[in-house]
Design a protein around this motif. Structure first.
Motif, short mmCIF file in Angstrom:
data_model
loop_
_atom_site.label_atom_id
_atom_site.label_comp_id
_atom_site.label_asym_id
_atom_site.label_seq_id
_atom_site.Cartn_x
_atom_site.Cartn_y
_atom_site.Cartn_z
N ALA A 218 0.83 -1.20 0.00
CA ALA A 218 0.00 0.00 0.00
C ALA A 218 0.86 1.26 0.00
CB ALA A 218 -0.93 -0.01 1.21
N TYR A 219 1.91 1.27 0.84
CA TYR A 219 2.83 2.41 0.85
C TYR A 219 3.43 2.62 -0.54
CZ TYR A 219 3.16 2.76 6.03
OH TYR A 219 2.92 2.95 7.36
N GLY A 220 3.90 1.54 -1.14
CA GLY A 220 4.53 1.65 -2.45
C GLY A 220 3.56 2.12 -3.53
N TRP A 221 2.34 1.61 -3.49
CA TRP A 221 1.34 2.01 -4.48
C TRP A 221 1.00 3.49 -4.33
CZ3 TRP A 221 -3.57 3.99 -4.84
CH2 TRP A 221 -4.24 3.82 -6.06
N LEU A 222 0.80 3.95 -3.10
CA LEU A 222 0.51 5.36 -2.89
C LEU A 222 1.65 6.25 -3.40
CD1 LEU A 222 -1.01 5.17 0.71
CD2 LEU A 222 -2.25 5.80 -1.36
N GLU A 223 2.86 5.83 -3.12
CA GLU A 223 4.02 6.59 -3.59
C GLU A 223 4.01 6.72 -5.11
OE1 GLU A 223 8.92 6.28 -3.58
OE2 GLU A 223 7.74 5.06 -2.18
N GLY A 224 3.68 5.64 -5.80
CA GLY A 224 3.63 5.68 -7.26
C GLY A 224 2.58 6.62 -7.79
N ARG A 225 1.39 6.63 -7.18
CA ARG A 225 0.33 7.51 -7.66
C ARG A 225 0.68 8.98 -7.41
NH1 ARG A 225 0.23 3.29 -8.19
NH2 ARG A 225 1.35 4.10 -10.01
N LEU A 226 1.27 9.24 -6.25
CA LEU A 226 1.60 10.63 -5.91
C LEU A 226 2.79 11.14 -6.71
CD1 LEU A 226 0.96 10.32 -2.09
CD2 LEU A 226 -0.43 11.60 -3.73
N ALA A 227 3.55 10.22 -7.29
CA ALA A 227 4.64 10.59 -8.20
C ALA A 227 4.18 10.64 -9.65
CB ALA A 227 5.79 9.61 -8.03
N ASP A 228 2.88 10.43 -9.87
CA ASP A 228 2.30 10.48 -11.21
C ASP A 228 2.84 9.39 -12.13
OD1 ASP A 228 0.41 12.51 -10.87
OD2 ASP A 228 1.90 14.07 -11.18
N ARG A 229 3.27 8.26 -11.57
CA ARG A 229 3.65 7.12 -12.40
C ARG A 229 2.38 6.41 -12.89
NH1 ARG A 229 7.91 6.60 -8.43
NH2 ARG A 229 6.82 4.90 -7.33
N PRO A 230 2.43 5.75 -14.05
CA PRO A 230 1.25 5.05 -14.55
C PRO A 230 0.75 4.02 -13.56
CG PRO A 230 2.91 5.24 -16.26
CD PRO A 230 3.56 5.69 -15.00
N ALA A 231 -0.55 3.95 -13.37
CA ALA A 231 -1.13 3.03 -12.41
C ALA A 231 -1.25 1.62 -13.00
CB ALA A 231 -2.52 3.51 -11.96
N PRO A 232 -0.75 0.59 -12.29
CA PRO A 232 -0.91 -0.77 -12.79
C PRO A 232 -2.37 -1.21 -12.65
CG PRO A 232 0.05 -0.80 -10.59
CD PRO A 232 -0.05 0.64 -11.00
N SER A 233 -2.75 -2.19 -13.45
CA SER A 233 -4.13 -2.68 -13.36
C SER A 233 -4.16 -4.18 -13.63
CB SER A 233 -5.02 -1.96 -14.37
OG SER A 233 -6.37 -2.43 -14.26
N ASP A 234 -4.98 -4.87 -12.88
CA ASP A 234 -5.22 -6.30 -13.07
C ASP A 234 -6.53 -6.56 -13.81
OD1 ASP A 234 -2.93 -7.50 -11.81
OD2 ASP A 234 -3.71 -6.79 -9.92
N CYS A 235 -7.16 -5.54 -14.31
CA CYS A 235 -8.42 -5.71 -15.03
C CYS A 235 -8.17 -6.15 -16.48
CB CYS A 235 -9.21 -4.39 -15.03
SG CYS A 235 -9.76 -3.88 -13.38
#
Length: 411
Positions: free
Chosen positions: A394-411
């Motif tokens: 969760a920490y790592g995912w939040l960091e990625g979004r706040l750095a504007d990196r592309p969001a991964p998706s499992d859909c």
């Protein structure tokens, strides 16, 4: 749909199990005395007139934040207790309290300092259980996770939810009300001068369990309810997306008290009189539960079967399939609305409170609507263990979004 699931947790399962056991044993320390519920501090009394806009600050005052009940570990941050306007289940304005925390160190990341809307897990129904009071008392069991967010330089806005600390019963598990409270806590943090947070900076939301439901609700509602927020993403763990399924799992379990909390919170939100459904013991138990915090309630009502509390001897879960409960429960379902922001969902296969299948189905429904969902499964035993196992991702995912990196998706 495919899923990057088990690989994130298997390597740390042994350590997670030990941590989960330690957390479970320590949980009773987070129980505040029930007698404190009758002693509401003046700060928590709403004014006769509310400000015009959701997220507007009604009042604030300096507060403190401890990590332990002996108050030996004080968090070195700027801490403000806040009361702000939000929206209740009838669409009317309501005063909600919470805590806004700002690191003392300067923000060293790109752009402006982000604000995390932190949706707390189940606290209980008593006013003394409000996170803003538990943080100050050193009894907030999610205090260490919040400290981790501060260590990363983020500001934190942590709502108490409707009726927790303030007058009226806490509307526990009311989907929209909880989502509103989370989103408006962030708006309040941005408008609070003493918080020194940017008024239009990047925002993310995190929550687990009850907080996972509140965070997931915020993800679904943000586009229409708080379009002005620069919401980068929402991380939600162990989301109670289907209350009927969760209720069946809780009845007679170690966490039977949570079913009582949910029935009381839903009745409060829908103006349903519980009295006719309960026998004398049921009325006594519900009255007691309304004054207790999580650990105290779990210790007081383990393995309680709801049919021993009802007037006709049927399980309370039977009522959830009948009117008016059926309609109320259906309105709390999460997954029926597409989040317009990326979402991270974590859930343990071995969750003993909120069945894994409930979270998985919500993810499938979101994916079918075209949402961006990163679904992380872990194999940590118990609900508590699932929370601890999910923290690093969760920490790592939040960091990625706040750095504007592309969001991964499992859909």
């Amino acid at each position: 749909m495919h899923s990057r699931t088990l690989r994130r947790a298997i390597g740390t399962l042994a350590g997670t199990t030990a941590a989960a056991v330690a957390a479970t044993v320590a949980l009773p320390l987070a129980a505040a005395p029930a007698a404190a519920a009758a002693d509401r501090p003046p700060f928590y009394e709403p004014p006769a007139t509310l400000p015009a806009d959701n997220g507007d600050v009604i009042r604030s005052e300096p507060s403190v934040y401890y990590l332990d009940p002996l108050k030996t570990l004080k968090v070195d941050a700027h801490v403000q207790r806040v009361m702000y306007r939000s929206t209740d289940g009838h669409g009317d304005g309501v005063a909600v309290t919470g805590t806004v925390i700002t690191p003392k160190s300067a923000w060293s990341g790109p752009g402006e300092r982000p604000v995390i809307g932190f949706a707390a897990g189940t606290q209980g129904l008593g006013d003394q259980c409000a996170p803003s009071r538990q943080l100050a008392n050193g009894t907030e069991y999610e205090g260490l996770f919040v400290k981790g967010l501060l260590a990363r330089g983020y500001g934190v806005a942590m709502t108490d939810y409707e009726g927790l600390g303030t007058p009226g019963l806490h509307t526990y598990m009311n989907r929209a009300v909880q989502g509103h409270a989370v989103l408006d806590s962030v708006r309040a943090a941005q408008r609070l001068p003493d918080a020194h947070l940017p008024d239009d900076g990047p925002v993310a939301v995190y929550g687990y369990s009850q907080g996972g439901g509140a965070a997931a609700s915020a993800a679904e509602l943000a586009h229409s309810y708080a379009p002005g927020l620069d919401l980068k993403g929402v991380a939600a763990g162990a989301v109670p997306a289907d209350l009927a399924a969760v209720g069946r799992n809780l009845d007679g379990s170690l966490y039977a008290a949570f079913l009582g909390f949910a029935v009381a919170g839903l009745a409060e939100g829908a103006d349903i009189d519980l009295g006719p459904y309960l026998n004398d013991r049921g009325r006594d138990v519900m009255a007691e539960a309304a004054e207790t915090c999580t650990a105290e309630a779990v210790l007081r009502y383990p393995f309680l079967r709801s049919e021993t509390l009802t007037a006709d001897g049927r399980p309370i879960t039977d009522y959830l399939g009948e009117s008016p409960w059926r309609e109320v429960v259906a309105d709390q379902r999460i997954g029926a609305r597409k989040p317009e922001v990326p979402v991270f969902v974590s859930h343990s296969l071995l969750d003993d409170v909120i069945p894994y299948a409930v979270g998985k189905k919500m993810v499938e429904e979101w994916c079918a609507k075209g949402a961006t969902v990163d679904f992380s499964t872990n194999v940590a035993p118990t609900h508590v263990g699932g929370a601890i196992a999910s923290y690093p991702a969760a920490y790592g995912w939040l960091e990625g979004r706040l750095a504007d990196r592309p969001a991964p998706s499992d859909c």
